[in-house]
Write a protein that holds these residues in place. Structure first.
Motif, PDB file in Angstrom:
ATOM      1  N   PRO A 147       3.863   9.895  -5.728  1.00 51.93           N
ATOM      2  CA  PRO A 147       3.109  10.854  -6.551  1.00 51.93           C
ATOM      3  C   PRO A 147       2.891  10.329  -7.966  1.00 51.93           C
ATOM      4  O   PRO A 147       3.753   9.676  -8.546  1.00 51.93           O
ATOM      5  CB  PRO A 147       4.022  12.093  -6.563  1.00 51.93           C
ATOM      6  CG  PRO A 147       4.880  11.951  -5.351  1.00 51.93           C
ATOM      7  CD  PRO A 147       5.104  10.476  -5.191  1.00 51.93           C
ATOM      8  N   ASP A 179       0.809  -1.224   0.000  1.00 53.24           N
ATOM      9  CA  ASP A 179       0.000   0.000   0.000  1.00 53.24           C
ATOM     10  C   ASP A 179       0.839   1.270   0.000  1.00 53.24           C
ATOM     11  O   ASP A 179       0.296   2.368  -0.213  1.00 53.24           O
ATOM     12  CB  ASP A 179      -0.944   0.010   1.198  1.00 53.24           C
ATOM     13  CG  ASP A 179      -2.157  -0.878   0.999  1.00 53.24           C
ATOM     14  OD1 ASP A 179      -2.304  -1.431  -0.103  1.00 53.24           O
ATOM     15  OD2 ASP A 179      -2.959  -1.019   1.949  1.00 53.24           O
ATOM     16  N   ARG A 180       2.139   1.150   0.186  1.00 56.57           N
ATOM     17  CA  ARG A 180       2.994   2.335   0.110  1.00 56.57           C
ATOM     18  C   ARG A 180       3.030   2.909  -1.310  1.00 56.57           C
ATOM     19  O   ARG A 180       3.463   4.043  -1.504  1.00 56.57           O
ATOM     20  CB  ARG A 180       4.407   2.001   0.574  1.00 56.57           C
ATOM     21  CG  ARG A 180       4.514   1.746   2.081  1.00 56.57           C
ATOM     22  CD  ARG A 180       5.948   1.449   2.466  1.00 56.57           C
ATOM     23  NE  ARG A 180       6.422   0.222   1.816  1.00 56.57           N
ATOM     24  CZ  ARG A 180       7.713  -0.141   1.759  1.00 56.57           C
ATOM     25  NH1 ARG A 180       8.648   0.648   2.280  1.00 56.57           N
ATOM     26  NH2 ARG A 180       8.055  -1.279   1.171  1.00 56.57           N
ATOM     27  N   SER A 215      -7.797   6.462  -7.421  1.00 53.22           N
ATOM     28  CA  SER A 215      -8.633   7.144  -6.418  1.00 53.22           C
ATOM     29  C   SER A 215      -8.004   7.096  -5.034  1.00 53.22           C
ATOM     30  O   SER A 215      -8.373   7.884  -4.165  1.00 53.22           O
ATOM     31  CB  SER A 215     -10.033   6.531  -6.384  1.00 53.22           C
ATOM     32  OG  SER A 215      -9.993   5.213  -5.870  1.00 53.22           O
ATOM     33  N   ARG A 216      -7.041   6.214  -4.814  1.00 58.48           N
ATOM     34  CA  ARG A 216      -6.375   6.092  -3.511  1.00 58.48           C
ATOM     35  C   ARG A 216      -5.008   6.768  -3.480  1.00 58.48           C
ATOM     36  O   ARG A 216      -4.374   6.825  -2.423  1.00 58.48           O
ATOM     37  CB  ARG A 216      -6.239   4.616  -3.131  1.00 58.48           C
ATOM     38  CG  ARG A 216      -7.559   3.893  -2.968  1.00 58.48           C
ATOM     39  CD  ARG A 216      -7.354   2.431  -2.593  1.00 58.48           C
ATOM     40  NE  ARG A 216      -6.681   2.284  -1.318  1.00 58.48           N
ATOM     41  CZ  ARG A 216      -6.257   1.107  -0.826  1.00 58.48           C
ATOM     42  NH1 ARG A 216      -6.435   0.010  -1.527  1.00 58.48           N
ATOM     43  NH2 ARG A 216      -5.652   1.047   0.353  1.00 58.48           N
ATOM     44  N   VAL A 217      -4.564   7.285  -4.610  1.00 53.40           N
ATOM     45  CA  VAL A 217      -3.267   7.965  -4.657  1.00 53.40           C
ATOM     46  C   VAL A 217      -3.349   9.282  -3.892  1.00 53.40           C
ATOM     47  O   VAL A 217      -4.288  10.065  -4.069  1.00 53.40           O
ATOM     48  CB  VAL A 217      -2.854   8.210  -6.124  1.00 53.40           C
ATOM     49  CG1 VAL A 217      -1.641   9.132  -6.194  1.00 53.40           C
ATOM     50  CG2 VAL A 217      -2.555   6.882  -6.808  1.00 53.40           C
ATOM     51  N   LYS A 218      -2.361   9.543  -3.055  1.00 48.46           N
ATOM     52  CA  LYS A 218      -2.410  10.730  -2.203  1.00 48.46           C
ATOM     53  C   LYS A 218      -2.023  12.008  -2.942  1.00 48.46           C
ATOM     54  O   LYS A 218      -2.457  13.103  -2.565  1.00 48.46           O
ATOM     55  CB  LYS A 218      -1.495  10.519  -0.992  1.00 48.46           C
ATOM     56  CG  LYS A 218      -1.955   9.382  -0.087  1.00 48.46           C
ATOM     57  CD  LYS A 218      -1.003   9.150   1.063  1.00 48.46           C
ATOM     58  CE  LYS A 218      -1.456   7.981   1.942  1.00 48.46           C
ATOM     59  NZ  LYS A 218      -0.495   7.706   3.046  1.00 48.46           N
ATOM     60  N   HIS A 219      -1.187  11.882  -3.963  1.00 47.11           N
ATOM     61  CA  HIS A 219      -0.732  13.058  -4.708  1.00 47.11           C
ATOM     62  C   HIS A 219      -0.907  12.769  -6.189  1.00 47.11           C
ATOM     63  O   HIS A 219      -0.033  12.164  -6.813  1.00 47.11           O
ATOM     64  CB  HIS A 219       0.733  13.372  -4.396  1.00 47.11           C
ATOM     65  CG  HIS A 219       1.022  13.507  -2.931  1.00 47.11           C
ATOM     66  ND1 HIS A 219       0.702  14.634  -2.211  1.00 47.11           N
ATOM     67  CD2 HIS A 219       1.581  12.641  -2.053  1.00 47.11           C
ATOM     68  CE1 HIS A 219       1.059  14.459  -0.952  1.00 47.11           C
ATOM     69  NE2 HIS A 219       1.601  13.265  -0.818  1.00 47.11           N
ATOM     70  N   PHE A 276       0.628   4.006  -2.841  1.00 50.52           N
ATOM     71  CA  PHE A 276      -0.279   5.149  -2.864  1.00 50.52           C
ATOM     72  C   PHE A 276       0.386   6.429  -2.351  1.00 50.52           C
ATOM     73  O   PHE A 276      -0.163   7.521  -2.527  1.00 50.52           O
ATOM     74  CB  PHE A 276      -1.531   4.843  -2.053  1.00 50.52           C
ATOM     75  CG  PHE A 276      -2.322   3.676  -2.583  1.00 50.52           C
ATOM     76  CD1 PHE A 276      -2.869   3.711  -3.851  1.00 50.52           C
ATOM     77  CD2 PHE A 276      -2.503   2.532  -1.815  1.00 50.52           C
ATOM     78  CE1 PHE A 276      -3.592   2.635  -4.356  1.00 50.52           C
ATOM     79  CE2 PHE A 276      -3.229   1.450  -2.304  1.00 50.52           C
ATOM     80  CZ  PHE A 276      -3.763   1.500  -3.576  1.00 50.52           C
ATOM     81  N   ASP A 277       1.578   6.289  -1.745  1.00 47.64           N
ATOM     82  CA  ASP A 277       2.347   7.456  -1.313  1.00 47.64           C
ATOM     83  C   ASP A 277       3.193   8.027  -2.449  1.00 47.64           C
ATOM     84  O   ASP A 277       3.705   9.146  -2.337  1.00 47.64           O
ATOM     85  CB  ASP A 277       3.271   7.083  -0.145  1.00 47.64           C
ATOM     86  CG  ASP A 277       2.509   6.662   1.095  1.00 47.64           C
ATOM     87  OD1 ASP A 277       1.422   7.218   1.339  1.00 47.64           O
ATOM     88  OD2 ASP A 277       2.995   5.772   1.823  1.00 47.64           O
ATOM     89  N   THR A 305     -12.619  10.324  -9.825  1.00 47.38           N
ATOM     90  CA  THR A 305     -13.487  10.613  -8.681  1.00 47.38           C
ATOM     91  C   THR A 305     -14.776   9.806  -8.724  1.00 47.38           C
ATOM     92  O   THR A 305     -15.390   9.535  -7.690  1.00 47.38           O
ATOM     93  CB  THR A 305     -13.823  12.113  -8.621  1.00 47.38           C
ATOM     94  OG1 THR A 305     -14.455  12.511  -9.849  1.00 47.38           O
ATOM     95  CG2 THR A 305     -12.566  12.937  -8.403  1.00 47.38           C
TER      96      THR A 305
END
Length: 220
Positions: free
Chosen positions: A163, A157-158, A189-193, A160-161, A181
């Motif tokens: 970019p 899951d890292r 949709s789970r990507v933070k940047h 998703f950190d 969205t």
């Protein structure tokens, strides 16, 4: 001076020469670029080649995936979240864990050959003239069944950190944002940047807009 390594991954039927007009433009801008060609007969072999390119980079790498290979780039981020600085996705959305890599067209004699231009008529190929289409067809590399139907595995899951920049060729950033969205791309949709960048081209900007594409990649 430290130079960021850029790993370039072409979509279906493309080999490393697909980036021949992009790489010199990146080098003019002080970037080190390496194109990873199709390797082996299975998805695992292709993943290993991409991860090896990331591992040999002296620092973190930018991984650029085009079309179906956005999934390959995303797998690299999953395998090496601490070594991938950014993932750029050109004209595609990554598949989820458990899905086939690129089982889009008929498999015959163990390979998925280029199906011709009919599936891509419209925005995808409208900027490719007849010569460009002939050149594409002449250089097209059939995709082994073991790659096309290989199962995507995403376990960390890292990822998703890391970019992500979604480069939008035959669709607009507004359309892409609406799809993400709206849940059409669960991974993104789970990507933070997540950023969106427009490019005025069809599905293959490395052929029709290499300078503009290089400028986008270099800016990463």
């Amino acid at each position: 001076m430290r130079v960021m390594t850029i790993v370039l991954l072409g979509g279906l039927w493309l080999d490393g020469t697909a980036w021949r007009d992009v790489v010199p433009e990146l080098e003019k801008r002080g970037r080190r670029a390496t194109a990873v060609p199709p390797t082996g007969l299975t998805l695992t072999e292709q993943i290993d080649a991409v991860v090896a390119a990331v591992d040999t980079a002296p620092e973190k790498a930018i991984v650029v995936g085009h079309s179906a290979a956005v999934t390959l780039a995303w797998i690299a981020a999953d395998r090496r979240p601490d070594k991938v600085a950014t993932v750029a996705m050109i004209g595609g959305f990554p598949n989820e864990d458990g899905q086939p890599y690129a089982d889009f067209f008929e498999i015959e004699d163990g390979v998925m050959a280029f199906p011709g231009w009919e599936p891509f008529e419209g925005p995808d190929a409208q900027d490719l003239d007849e010569r460009a289409r002939r050149d594409f067809e002449a250089a097209a590399v059939a995709v082994p069944e073991g790659t096309a139907r290989g199962t995507v595995r995403l376990t960390d899951d890292r990822r998703f950190d890391v970019p992500v920049v979604l480069v939008c060729p035959e669709f607009s950033p507004a359309q892409a944002r609406e799809w993400v969205t709206g849940g059409d791309s669960p991974e993104l949709s789970r990507v933070k940047h997540l950023d969106y960048v427009d490019i005025d081209s069809g599905h293959w900007p490395m052929f029709t807009q290499p300078v503009a594409l290089a400028e986008i990649i270099a800016a990463l």
